[in-house]
Design a protein around this motif. Sequence first.
Motif, PDB file in Angstrom:
ATOM      1  N   SER A 242       0.830  -1.206   0.000  1.00 19.39           N
ATOM      2  CA  SER A 242       0.000   0.000   0.000  1.00 19.39           C
ATOM      3  C   SER A 242       0.865   1.257   0.000  1.00 19.39           C
ATOM      4  N   LYS A 243       1.970   1.218   0.736  1.00 15.82           N
ATOM      5  CA  LYS A 243       2.893   2.352   0.727  1.00 15.82           C
ATOM      6  C   LYS A 243       3.489   2.557  -0.663  1.00 15.82           C
ATOM      7  N   ILE A 244       3.908   1.452  -1.284  1.00 19.32           N
ATOM      8  CA  ILE A 244       4.490   1.543  -2.624  1.00 19.32           C
ATOM      9  C   ILE A 244       3.443   2.029  -3.625  1.00 19.32           C
ATOM     10  N   GLY A 245       2.224   1.514  -3.510  1.00 22.27           N
ATOM     11  CA  GLY A 245       1.167   1.947  -4.418  1.00 22.27           C
ATOM     12  C   GLY A 245       0.862   3.428  -4.290  1.00 22.27           C
ATOM     13  N   TYR A 246       0.784   3.902  -3.052  1.00 26.56           N
ATOM     14  CA  TYR A 246       0.513   5.328  -2.845  1.00 26.56           C
ATOM     15  C   TYR A 246       1.665   6.188  -3.355  1.00 26.56           C
ATOM     16  N   ASN A 247       2.895   5.796  -3.026  1.00 22.37           N
ATOM     17  CA  ASN A 247       4.050   6.577  -3.471  1.00 22.37           C
ATOM     18  C   ASN A 247       4.201   6.550  -4.990  1.00 22.37           C
ATOM     19  N   THR A 248       3.808   5.439  -5.614  1.00 20.88           N
ATOM     20  CA  THR A 248       3.838   5.385  -7.074  1.00 20.88           C
ATOM     21  C   THR A 248       2.847   6.382  -7.668  1.00 20.88           C
TER      22      THR A 248
ATOM     23  N   LEU B  90       7.906   4.315 -15.752  1.00 22.75           N
ATOM     24  CA  LEU B  90       8.806   3.291 -15.215  1.00 22.75           C
ATOM     25  C   LEU B  90       9.700   3.869 -14.122  1.00 22.75           C
ATOM     26  N   GLY B  91      10.156   5.095 -14.322  1.00 26.08           N
ATOM     27  CA  GLY B  91      10.978   5.730 -13.302  1.00 26.08           C
ATOM     28  C   GLY B  91      10.214   6.003 -12.022  1.00 26.08           C
ATOM     29  N   ALA B  92       8.961   6.418 -12.159  1.00 27.10           N
ATOM     30  CA  ALA B  92       8.141   6.677 -10.972  1.00 27.10           C
ATOM     31  C   ALA B  92       7.928   5.398 -10.169  1.00 27.10           C
ATOM     32  N   ILE B  93       7.665   4.292 -10.863  1.00 30.72           N
ATOM     33  CA  ILE B  93       7.487   3.009 -10.167  1.00 30.72           C
ATOM     34  C   ILE B  93       8.789   2.591  -9.480  1.00 30.72           C
ATOM     35  N   GLY B  94       9.900   2.716 -10.194  1.00 30.73           N
ATOM     36  CA  GLY B  94      11.186   2.330  -9.619  1.00 30.73           C
ATOM     37  C   GLY B  94      11.576   3.181  -8.430  1.00 30.73           C
TER      38      GLY B  94
ATOM     39  N   LEU C  68      18.730   4.968 -12.285  1.00 33.97           N
ATOM     40  CA  LEU C  68      18.828   6.298 -12.877  1.00 33.97           C
ATOM     41  C   LEU C  68      19.628   6.275 -14.176  1.00 33.97           C
ATOM     42  N   LEU C  69      20.682   5.476 -14.227  1.00 32.85           N
ATOM     43  CA  LEU C  69      21.479   5.377 -15.452  1.00 32.85           C
ATOM     44  C   LEU C  69      20.651   4.820 -16.607  1.00 32.85           C
ATOM     45  N   MET C  70      19.853   3.789 -16.336  1.00 34.58           N
ATOM     46  CA  MET C  70      19.002   3.224 -17.384  1.00 34.58           C
ATOM     47  C   MET C  70      17.922   4.213 -17.823  1.00 34.58           C
ATOM     48  N   LEU C  71      17.368   4.940 -16.866  1.00 31.70           N
ATOM     49  CA  LEU C  71      16.344   5.929 -17.209  1.00 31.70           C
ATOM     50  C   LEU C  71      16.929   7.061 -18.049  1.00 31.70           C
ATOM     51  N   LEU C  72      18.153   7.447 -17.750  1.00 34.12           N
ATOM     52  CA  LEU C  72      18.807   8.481 -18.556  1.00 34.12           C
ATOM     53  C   LEU C  72      19.032   8.003 -19.987  1.00 34.12           C
ATOM     54  N   LYS C  73      19.410   6.734 -20.143  1.00 28.55           N
ATOM     55  CA  LYS C  73      19.606   6.198 -21.493  1.00 28.55           C
ATOM     56  C   LYS C  73      18.287   6.136 -22.258  1.00 28.55           C
ATOM     57  N   LEU C  74      17.244   5.652 -21.586  1.00 24.58           N
ATOM     58  CA  LEU C  74      15.937   5.567 -22.238  1.00 24.58           C
ATOM     59  C   LEU C  74      15.426   6.945 -22.647  1.00 24.58           C
TER      60      LEU C  74
ATOM     61  N   VAL D 252      15.261  -1.884 -16.541  1.00 23.81           N
ATOM     62  CA  VAL D 252      14.443  -1.084 -15.620  1.00 23.81           C
ATOM     63  C   VAL D 252      13.310  -1.930 -15.036  1.00 23.81           C
ATOM     64  N   LEU D 253      12.641  -2.698 -15.888  1.00 20.38           N
ATOM     65  CA  LEU D 253      11.568  -3.565 -15.400  1.00 20.38           C
ATOM     66  C   LEU D 253      12.111  -4.616 -14.438  1.00 20.38           C
TER      67      LEU D 253
END
Length: 224
Positions: free
Chosen positions: A99-105, A139-143, A177-183, A203-204
């Motif tokens: 629930s914490k992860i879901g809310y923070n996502t 994807l970054g927000a979930i991660g 963060l490195l993968m998100l920057l590449k994407l 990332v996934l």
Amino acid sequence: MAESVRQWSALMRKEFLLEWRQRYALNGMLLYIVGAVFVCYLSFNARRGQLTPIVWNTLFWIILLFTAINAIAKSFVQERAGRQLYYYTLASPQLIILSKIGYNTALMLILALLGFGVYAFVLGNPVQDVGMYLLTLVLGAIGFAASLTLVSGIASKAENPATLMAVLSFPIILPLLLMLLKLSKNALDGLDRSSNWDEMGVVLAIDVIVLTLSWLLFPFLWRS
């Protein structure tokens, strides 16, 4: 299964109600994003075209990273010991962390999309593949939400949670963060989407690993 879904929904509703009662937290994050974008605008004098696409992309992810840390750091720190014990009698630790992860996502998705809109409006939008860039934001927000929520739970057990969270989150956030920057760089350049599968898979995989670790390890942390 139905009972677990009901409990998870109740915990999610609790998180949103608490945020609604303390709207200064969300308002503070929005103010932080707008202020950071405005400072970047003044610092780089974007009207003269001095902000290259690479710098544009890097600055945005730096702003989003610090926004995520400030927004998610309070996930468990603000919970009192008595309230945590009360939650322990109502629901399983797995449902609490999910629930914490879901809310923070959800919170990070709102902040990321609004931040991207403000950032693109003020500093221009050099992104050629906006759809891919928005998918990278999701994807970054979930991660960010999954990683920092777990770290926040660990850090809340220490005497100095802010320092411990900064130390623990670095090795988890850095590869993500490195993968998100590449994407996002590929989306910025408008490259063919087939060239993004490797980074997207990484990332996934990071997101799945963090979610699995949260599910497995949080019950032991919760009992301590």
